[in-house]
Design a protein around this motif. Structure first.
Motif, PDB file in Angstrom:
ATOM      1  N   ASN A 182      -4.563   3.328 -20.190  1.00 34.91           N
ATOM      2  CA  ASN A 182      -5.027   4.715 -20.103  1.00 34.91           C
ATOM      3  C   ASN A 182      -6.153   4.994 -21.096  1.00 34.91           C
ATOM      4  O   ASN A 182      -7.059   5.783 -20.798  1.00 34.91           O
ATOM      5  CB  ASN A 182      -3.869   5.681 -20.311  1.00 34.91           C
ATOM      6  CG  ASN A 182      -2.892   5.662 -19.149  1.00 34.91           C
ATOM      7  OD1 ASN A 182      -3.199   5.183 -18.067  1.00 34.91           O
ATOM      8  ND2 ASN A 182      -1.703   6.172 -19.385  1.00 34.91           N
ATOM      9  N   ALA A 183      -6.131   4.352 -22.256  1.00 33.63           N
ATOM     10  CA  ALA A 183      -7.217   4.517 -23.230  1.00 33.63           C
ATOM     11  C   ALA A 183      -8.523   3.975 -22.660  1.00 33.63           C
ATOM     12  O   ALA A 183      -9.599   4.547 -22.889  1.00 33.63           O
ATOM     13  CB  ALA A 183      -6.874   3.819 -24.550  1.00 33.63           C
ATOM     14  N   ALA A 184      -8.447   2.887 -21.900  1.00 37.63           N
ATOM     15  CA  ALA A 184      -9.647   2.326 -21.265  1.00 37.63           C
ATOM     16  C   ALA A 184     -10.198   3.293 -20.221  1.00 37.63           C
ATOM     17  O   ALA A 184     -11.415   3.500 -20.133  1.00 37.63           O
ATOM     18  CB  ALA A 184      -9.336   0.970 -20.639  1.00 37.63           C
ATOM     19  N   VAL A 185      -9.314   3.894 -19.446  1.00 39.86           N
ATOM     20  CA  VAL A 185      -9.739   4.878 -18.446  1.00 39.86           C
ATOM     21  C   VAL A 185     -10.386   6.074 -19.147  1.00 39.86           C
ATOM     22  O   VAL A 185     -11.460   6.541 -18.749  1.00 39.86           O
ATOM     23  CB  VAL A 185      -8.552   5.329 -17.567  1.00 39.86           C
ATOM     24  CG1 VAL A 185      -8.949   6.482 -16.661  1.00 39.86           C
ATOM     25  CG2 VAL A 185      -8.018   4.156 -16.747  1.00 39.86           C
ATOM     26  N   SER A 186      -9.758   6.543 -20.206  1.00 44.51           N
ATOM     27  CA  SER A 186     -10.282   7.690 -20.952  1.00 44.51           C
ATOM     28  C   SER A 186     -11.638   7.379 -21.573  1.00 44.51           C
ATOM     29  O   SER A 186     -12.524   8.237 -21.606  1.00 44.51           O
ATOM     30  CB  SER A 186      -9.301   8.116 -22.051  1.00 44.51           C
ATOM     31  OG  SER A 186      -8.116   8.620 -21.472  1.00 44.51           O
ATOM     32  N   ALA A 187     -11.806   6.162 -22.064  1.00 43.27           N
ATOM     33  CA  ALA A 187     -13.086   5.774 -22.663  1.00 43.27           C
ATOM     34  C   ALA A 187     -14.200   5.841 -21.627  1.00 43.27           C
ATOM     35  O   ALA A 187     -15.292   6.352 -21.903  1.00 43.27           O
ATOM     36  CB  ALA A 187     -12.994   4.369 -23.256  1.00 43.27           C
ATOM     37  N   GLU A 188     -13.906   5.360 -20.433  1.00 42.36           N
ATOM     38  CA  GLU A 188     -14.925   5.389 -19.373  1.00 42.36           C
ATOM     39  C   GLU A 188     -15.262   6.827 -18.990  1.00 42.36           C
ATOM     40  O   GLU A 188     -16.432   7.186 -18.825  1.00 42.36           O
ATOM     41  CB  GLU A 188     -14.446   4.609 -18.157  1.00 42.36           C
ATOM     42  CG  GLU A 188     -15.526   4.467 -17.119  1.00 42.36           C
ATOM     43  CD  GLU A 188     -15.193   3.435 -16.058  1.00 42.36           C
ATOM     44  OE1 GLU A 188     -15.799   3.533 -14.992  1.00 42.36           O
ATOM     45  OE2 GLU A 188     -14.356   2.558 -16.296  1.00 42.36           O
ATOM     46  N   GLU A 189     -14.249   7.645 -18.857  1.00 51.33           N
ATOM     47  CA  GLU A 189     -14.478   9.055 -18.520  1.00 51.33           C
ATOM     48  C   GLU A 189     -15.290   9.752 -19.611  1.00 51.33           C
ATOM     49  O   GLU A 189     -16.177  10.551 -19.322  1.00 51.33           O
ATOM     50  CB  GLU A 189     -13.146   9.766 -18.317  1.00 51.33           C
ATOM     51  CG  GLU A 189     -12.423   9.343 -17.056  1.00 51.33           C
ATOM     52  CD  GLU A 189     -11.006   9.888 -16.961  1.00 51.33           C
ATOM     53  OE1 GLU A 189     -10.489  10.456 -17.951  1.00 51.33           O
ATOM     54  OE2 GLU A 189     -10.403   9.738 -15.878  1.00 51.33           O
TER      55      GLU A 189
ATOM     56  N   ALA B   1     -13.167   3.580 -29.725  1.00 42.99           N
ATOM     57  CA  ALA B   1     -13.200   2.155 -30.039  1.00 42.99           C
ATOM     58  C   ALA B   1     -11.943   1.726 -30.785  1.00 42.99           C
ATOM     59  O   ALA B   1     -11.382   0.661 -30.523  1.00 42.99           O
ATOM     60  CB  ALA B   1     -14.447   1.824 -30.868  1.00 42.99           C
ATOM     61  N   LEU B   2     -11.485   2.550 -31.705  1.00 42.14           N
ATOM     62  CA  LEU B   2     -10.262   2.226 -32.426  1.00 42.14           C
ATOM     63  C   LEU B   2      -9.064   2.206 -31.491  1.00 42.14           C
ATOM     64  O   LEU B   2      -8.201   1.344 -31.585  1.00 42.14           O
ATOM     65  CB  LEU B   2     -10.029   3.223 -33.571  1.00 42.14           C
ATOM     66  CG  LEU B   2     -10.979   3.104 -34.754  1.00 42.14           C
ATOM     67  CD1 LEU B   2     -10.732   4.232 -35.737  1.00 42.14           C
ATOM     68  CD2 LEU B   2     -10.822   1.755 -35.437  1.00 42.14           C
ATOM     69  N   ALA B   3      -9.011   3.161 -30.593  1.00 36.05           N
ATOM     70  CA  ALA B   3      -7.897   3.194 -29.642  1.00 36.05           C
ATOM     71  C   ALA B   3      -7.908   1.960 -28.756  1.00 36.05           C
ATOM     72  O   ALA B   3      -6.872   1.352 -28.505  1.00 36.05           O
ATOM     73  CB  ALA B   3      -7.968   4.463 -28.788  1.00 36.05           C
TER      74      ALA B   3
ATOM     75  N   THR C  35     -10.525  -8.129 -24.111  1.00 40.31           N
ATOM     76  CA  THR C  35     -11.371  -7.516 -25.141  1.00 40.31           C
ATOM     77  C   THR C  35     -12.037  -6.273 -24.574  1.00 40.31           C
ATOM     78  O   THR C  35     -12.775  -6.349 -23.586  1.00 40.31           O
ATOM     79  CB  THR C  35     -12.458  -8.510 -25.606  1.00 40.31           C
ATOM     80  OG1 THR C  35     -11.811  -9.695 -26.086  1.00 40.31           O
ATOM     81  CG2 THR C  35     -13.305  -7.902 -26.705  1.00 40.31           C
ATOM     82  N   ALA C  36     -11.757  -5.156 -25.216  1.00 42.51           N
ATOM     83  CA  ALA C  36     -12.354  -3.890 -24.785  1.00 42.51           C
ATOM     84  C   ALA C  36     -13.847  -3.894 -25.086  1.00 42.51           C
ATOM     85  O   ALA C  36     -14.268  -4.333 -26.152  1.00 42.51           O
ATOM     86  CB  ALA C  36     -11.681  -2.729 -25.507  1.00 42.51           C
ATOM     87  N   PRO C  37     -14.657  -3.405 -24.154  1.00 42.62           N
ATOM     88  CA  PRO C  37     -16.099  -3.338 -24.410  1.00 42.62           C
ATOM     89  C   PRO C  37     -16.414  -2.217 -25.392  1.00 42.62           C
ATOM     90  O   PRO C  37     -15.690  -1.219 -25.470  1.00 42.62           O
ATOM     91  CB  PRO C  37     -16.680  -3.032 -23.032  1.00 42.62           C
ATOM     92  CG  PRO C  37     -15.598  -2.296 -22.317  1.00 42.62           C
ATOM     93  CD  PRO C  37     -14.311  -2.897 -22.818  1.00 42.62           C
ATOM     94  N   ALA C  38     -17.490  -2.402 -26.122  1.00 42.93           N
ATOM     95  CA  ALA C  38     -17.948  -1.351 -27.041  1.00 42.93           C
ATOM     96  C   ALA C  38     -18.631  -0.253 -26.237  1.00 42.93           C
ATOM     97  O   ALA C  38     -19.330  -0.529 -25.256  1.00 42.93           O
ATOM     98  CB  ALA C  38     -18.921  -1.936 -28.054  1.00 42.93           C
TER      99      ALA C  38
ATOM    100  N   TYR D  99     -12.231  -5.361 -18.189  1.00 40.97           N
ATOM    101  CA  TYR D  99     -11.191  -5.223 -19.215  1.00 40.97           C
ATOM    102  C   TYR D  99      -9.907  -4.683 -18.595  1.00 40.97           C
ATOM    103  O   TYR D  99      -8.814  -5.219 -18.840  1.00 40.97           O
ATOM    104  CB  TYR D  99     -11.704  -4.310 -20.332  1.00 40.97           C
ATOM    105  CG  TYR D  99     -10.674  -3.932 -21.361  1.00 40.97           C
ATOM    106  CD1 TYR D  99     -10.083  -4.896 -22.171  1.00 40.97           C
ATOM    107  CD2 TYR D  99     -10.300  -2.608 -21.534  1.00 40.97           C
ATOM    108  CE1 TYR D  99      -9.146  -4.548 -23.131  1.00 40.97           C
ATOM    109  CE2 TYR D  99      -9.370  -2.252 -22.496  1.00 40.97           C
ATOM    110  CZ  TYR D  99      -8.792  -3.220 -23.287  1.00 40.97           C
ATOM    111  OH  TYR D  99      -7.862  -2.873 -24.235  1.00 40.97           O
ATOM    112  N   MET D 100     -10.016  -3.652 -17.770  1.00 44.80           N
ATOM    113  CA  MET D 100      -8.832  -3.078 -17.144  1.00 44.80           C
ATOM    114  C   MET D 100      -8.179  -4.081 -16.193  1.00 44.80           C
ATOM    115  O   MET D 100      -6.946  -4.170 -16.129  1.00 44.80           O
ATOM    116  CB  MET D 100      -9.173  -1.766 -16.433  1.00 44.80           C
ATOM    117  CG  MET D 100      -9.529  -0.657 -17.413  1.00 44.80           C
ATOM    118  SD  MET D 100      -9.746   0.988 -16.692  1.00 44.80           S
ATOM    119  CE  MET D 100     -11.033   0.735 -15.512  1.00 44.80           C
TER     120      MET D 100
END
Length: 119
Positions: A93-100, A10-12, A24-27, A59-60
């Motif tokens: 890439n942080a969004a992709v990593s969060a989903e993974e 979430a911080l990333a 806005t990135a989702p929680a 978001y992406m």
């Protein structure tokens, strides 16, 4: 441990640069503990993961124009554009990593549920 990992994600995601201020990135969803959850809890968790994935995809998509703009600026020789492009790539890439990460953790919880509830 799970809380720390999701907090870091979430911080990333929350550290998105100004170029993506409108995005806005989702929680990350709260996942059920597979070892002690009911089937209903697991199904609710699955729905939460699906909702997160859909929101993260949006978001992406929101980030993509800024990423393309930064890349075009680099190709055009815009001074300082390389740093903006790198920042845009890191945010995407942080969004992709969060989903993974969320999908991987939910799969772990499914395996724990199945181990705790053999047929």
């Amino acid at each position: 441990m799970q809380f720390i990992k999701y907090t870091a994600i979430a911080l990333a995601l929350g550290a998105a640069p100004a170029f993506a201020a409108e995005c806005t990135a989702p929680a990350s969803p709260t996942l059920p503990d597979g070892a002690s959850s009911s089937m209903d809890d697991m199904l609710s968790g699955q729905q939460a993961v699906k909702a997160f994935q859909a929101a993260n995809l949006e978001y992406m998509k929101c980030l993509e124009p800024s990423l393309a703009e930064a890349e075009a600026a680099v190709k055009a020789g815009d001074e300082g554009a390389e740093a903006r492009y790198q920042q845009a790539q890191e945010t995407y890439n942080a969004a992709v990593s969060a989903e993974e990460s969320v999908a991987g953790q939910f799969n772990t919880e499914i395996r724990e549920y199945k181990a705790a509830n053999p047929k």
